[in-house]
Motif scaffolding. Sequence first.
Motif, PDB file in Angstrom:
ATOM      1  N   LYS A   7       2.553 -13.927 -28.431  1.00  0.00           N
ATOM      2  CA  LYS A   7       2.366 -14.762 -29.623  1.00  0.00           C
ATOM      3  C   LYS A   7       1.098 -14.338 -30.372  1.00  0.00           C
ATOM      4  CE  LYS A   7       2.453 -19.069 -28.606  1.00  0.00           C
ATOM      5  NZ  LYS A   7       2.523 -20.425 -28.056  1.00  0.00           N
ATOM      6  N   ILE A   8       1.168 -14.430 -31.690  1.00  0.00           N
ATOM      7  CA  ILE A   8       0.062 -13.975 -32.545  1.00  0.00           C
ATOM      8  C   ILE A   8      -1.234 -14.722 -32.217  1.00  0.00           C
ATOM      9  CG2 ILE A   8       0.474 -15.506 -34.514  1.00  0.00           C
ATOM     10  CD1 ILE A   8      -0.438 -11.783 -34.702  1.00  0.00           C
ATOM     11  N   GLU A   9      -1.137 -15.987 -31.829  1.00  0.00           N
ATOM     12  CA  GLU A   9      -2.334 -16.753 -31.474  1.00  0.00           C
ATOM     13  C   GLU A   9      -3.013 -16.175 -30.230  1.00  0.00           C
ATOM     14  OE1 GLU A   9       0.299 -19.154 -33.973  1.00  0.00           O
ATOM     15  OE2 GLU A   9       0.673 -18.160 -32.056  1.00  0.00           O
ATOM     16  N   ASN A  10      -2.212 -15.658 -29.303  1.00  0.00           N
ATOM     17  CA  ASN A  10      -2.787 -15.030 -28.108  1.00  0.00           C
ATOM     18  C   ASN A  10      -3.431 -13.691 -28.450  1.00  0.00           C
ATOM     19  OD1 ASN A  10      -0.062 -16.515 -26.758  1.00  0.00           O
ATOM     20  ND2 ASN A  10      -2.059 -16.975 -25.881  1.00  0.00           N
ATOM     21  N   ILE A  11      -2.805 -12.941 -29.341  1.00  0.00           N
ATOM     22  CA  ILE A  11      -3.385 -11.670 -29.779  1.00  0.00           C
ATOM     23  C   ILE A  11      -4.697 -11.941 -30.514  1.00  0.00           C
ATOM     24  CG2 ILE A  11      -3.042  -9.596 -31.180  1.00  0.00           C
ATOM     25  CD1 ILE A  11       0.006 -10.027 -30.757  1.00  0.00           C
ATOM     26  N   GLN A  12      -4.691 -12.973 -31.332  1.00  0.00           N
ATOM     27  CA  GLN A  12      -5.906 -13.390 -32.045  1.00  0.00           C
ATOM     28  C   GLN A  12      -7.035 -13.646 -31.053  1.00  0.00           C
ATOM     29  OE1 GLN A  12      -5.414 -17.223 -33.875  1.00  0.00           O
ATOM     30  NE2 GLN A  12      -7.608 -17.543 -34.024  1.00  0.00           N
ATOM     31  N   ASP A  13      -6.730 -14.357 -29.980  1.00  0.00           N
ATOM     32  CA  ASP A  13      -7.741 -14.653 -28.959  1.00  0.00           C
ATOM     33  C   ASP A  13      -8.261 -13.387 -28.296  1.00  0.00           C
ATOM     34  OD1 ASP A  13      -7.531 -17.370 -29.440  1.00  0.00           O
ATOM     35  OD2 ASP A  13      -6.118 -17.715 -27.798  1.00  0.00           O
ATOM     36  N   VAL A  14      -7.359 -12.455 -27.984  1.00  0.00           N
ATOM     37  CA  VAL A  14      -7.759 -11.199 -27.339  1.00  0.00           C
ATOM     38  C   VAL A  14      -8.725 -10.424 -28.236  1.00  0.00           C
ATOM     39  CG1 VAL A  14      -6.922  -8.924 -26.615  1.00  0.00           C
ATOM     40  CG2 VAL A  14      -5.700 -10.976 -25.894  1.00  0.00           C
TER      41      VAL A  14
ATOM     42  N   SER B  99      -8.868 -16.300 -37.214  1.00  0.00           N
ATOM     43  CA  SER B  99      -7.628 -16.733 -37.847  1.00  0.00           C
ATOM     44  C   SER B  99      -6.475 -15.821 -37.428  1.00  0.00           C
ATOM     45  CB  SER B  99      -7.798 -16.687 -39.371  1.00  0.00           C
ATOM     46  OG  SER B  99      -6.555 -16.672 -40.025  1.00  0.00           O
ATOM     47  N   PRO B 100      -5.311 -16.394 -37.118  1.00  0.00           N
ATOM     48  CA  PRO B 100      -4.160 -15.544 -36.811  1.00  0.00           C
ATOM     49  C   PRO B 100      -3.689 -14.755 -38.028  1.00  0.00           C
ATOM     50  CG  PRO B 100      -3.499 -17.854 -36.846  1.00  0.00           C
ATOM     51  CD  PRO B 100      -4.994 -17.813 -36.980  1.00  0.00           C
ATOM     52  N   THR B 101      -4.014 -15.242 -39.215  1.00  0.00           N
ATOM     53  CA  THR B 101      -3.634 -14.530 -40.441  1.00  0.00           C
ATOM     54  C   THR B 101      -4.309 -13.174 -40.501  1.00  0.00           C
ATOM     55  OG1 THR B 101      -3.356 -16.642 -41.577  1.00  0.00           O
ATOM     56  CG2 THR B 101      -3.570 -14.675 -42.958  1.00  0.00           C
ATOM     57  N   ILE B 102      -5.582 -13.118 -40.146  1.00  0.00           N
ATOM     58  CA  ILE B 102      -6.304 -11.838 -40.138  1.00  0.00           C
ATOM     59  C   ILE B 102      -5.657 -10.897 -39.131  1.00  0.00           C
ATOM     60  CG2 ILE B 102      -8.479 -10.732 -39.470  1.00  0.00           C
ATOM     61  CD1 ILE B 102      -9.922 -12.991 -40.839  1.00  0.00           C
ATOM     62  N   THR B 103      -5.352 -11.414 -37.958  1.00  0.00           N
ATOM     63  CA  THR B 103      -4.736 -10.589 -36.921  1.00  0.00           C
ATOM     64  C   THR B 103      -3.407 -10.035 -37.401  1.00  0.00           C
ATOM     65  OG1 THR B 103      -5.772 -11.980 -35.240  1.00  0.00           O
ATOM     66  CG2 THR B 103      -3.970 -10.553 -34.521  1.00  0.00           C
ATOM     67  N   LYS B 104      -2.568 -10.890 -37.954  1.00  0.00           N
ATOM     68  CA  LYS B 104      -1.221 -10.480 -38.364  1.00  0.00           C
ATOM     69  C   LYS B 104      -1.240  -9.531 -39.557  1.00  0.00           C
ATOM     70  CE  LYS B 104       3.277 -10.748 -38.078  1.00  0.00           C
ATOM     71  NZ  LYS B 104       3.950 -10.018 -37.029  1.00  0.00           N
ATOM     72  N   THR B 105      -2.062  -9.822 -40.562  1.00  0.00           N
ATOM     73  CA  THR B 105      -2.013  -9.018 -41.787  1.00  0.00           C
ATOM     74  C   THR B 105      -2.814  -7.729 -41.701  1.00  0.00           C
ATOM     75  OG1 THR B 105      -3.821 -10.275 -42.793  1.00  0.00           O
ATOM     76  CG2 THR B 105      -1.571 -10.989 -43.291  1.00  0.00           C
ATOM     77  N   LEU B 106      -3.883  -7.716 -40.919  1.00  0.00           N
ATOM     78  CA  LEU B 106      -4.748  -6.535 -40.884  1.00  0.00           C
ATOM     79  C   LEU B 106      -4.615  -5.695 -39.621  1.00  0.00           C
ATOM     80  CD1 LEU B 106      -8.051  -7.997 -42.378  1.00  0.00           C
ATOM     81  CD2 LEU B 106      -6.233  -6.756 -43.554  1.00  0.00           C
ATOM     82  N   TYR B 107      -4.140  -6.276 -38.533  1.00  0.00           N
ATOM     83  CA  TYR B 107      -4.165  -5.559 -37.264  1.00  0.00           C
ATOM     84  C   TYR B 107      -2.803  -5.230 -36.673  1.00  0.00           C
ATOM     85  CZ  TYR B 107      -9.173  -5.712 -36.903  1.00  0.00           C
ATOM     86  OH  TYR B 107     -10.510  -5.496 -37.128  1.00  0.00           O
TER      87      TYR B 107
END
Length: 82
Positions: A41-48, A53-61
């Motif tokens: 889940k994107i929230e878990n990737i965000q934490d790692v 913000s999960p938005t930064i993780t999803k849109t930039l990474y």
Amino acid sequence: MDPRNLNRHFADLCDRAGVRRVRFHDLRHSCATLLDEQGVKIENIQDVLGHSSPTITKTLYVDPTDKVRRGAVDKLAFLFDE
């Protein structure tokens, strides 16, 4: 450790391993993409990655891979079942 020293050391490791040089920071993008491909889940990737913000993780990474795209399209197969 000075970031320039880390980057030089990493470039040397790439050369010795015989792989294409990438920026050390690019490993964060690869990590996010590989975790996403495995269904994390994107929230878990965000934490790692330590993003606020999960938005930064999803849109930039996270970069969509062919495997992820194919999985999404395959979910539409029920529309064509006889």
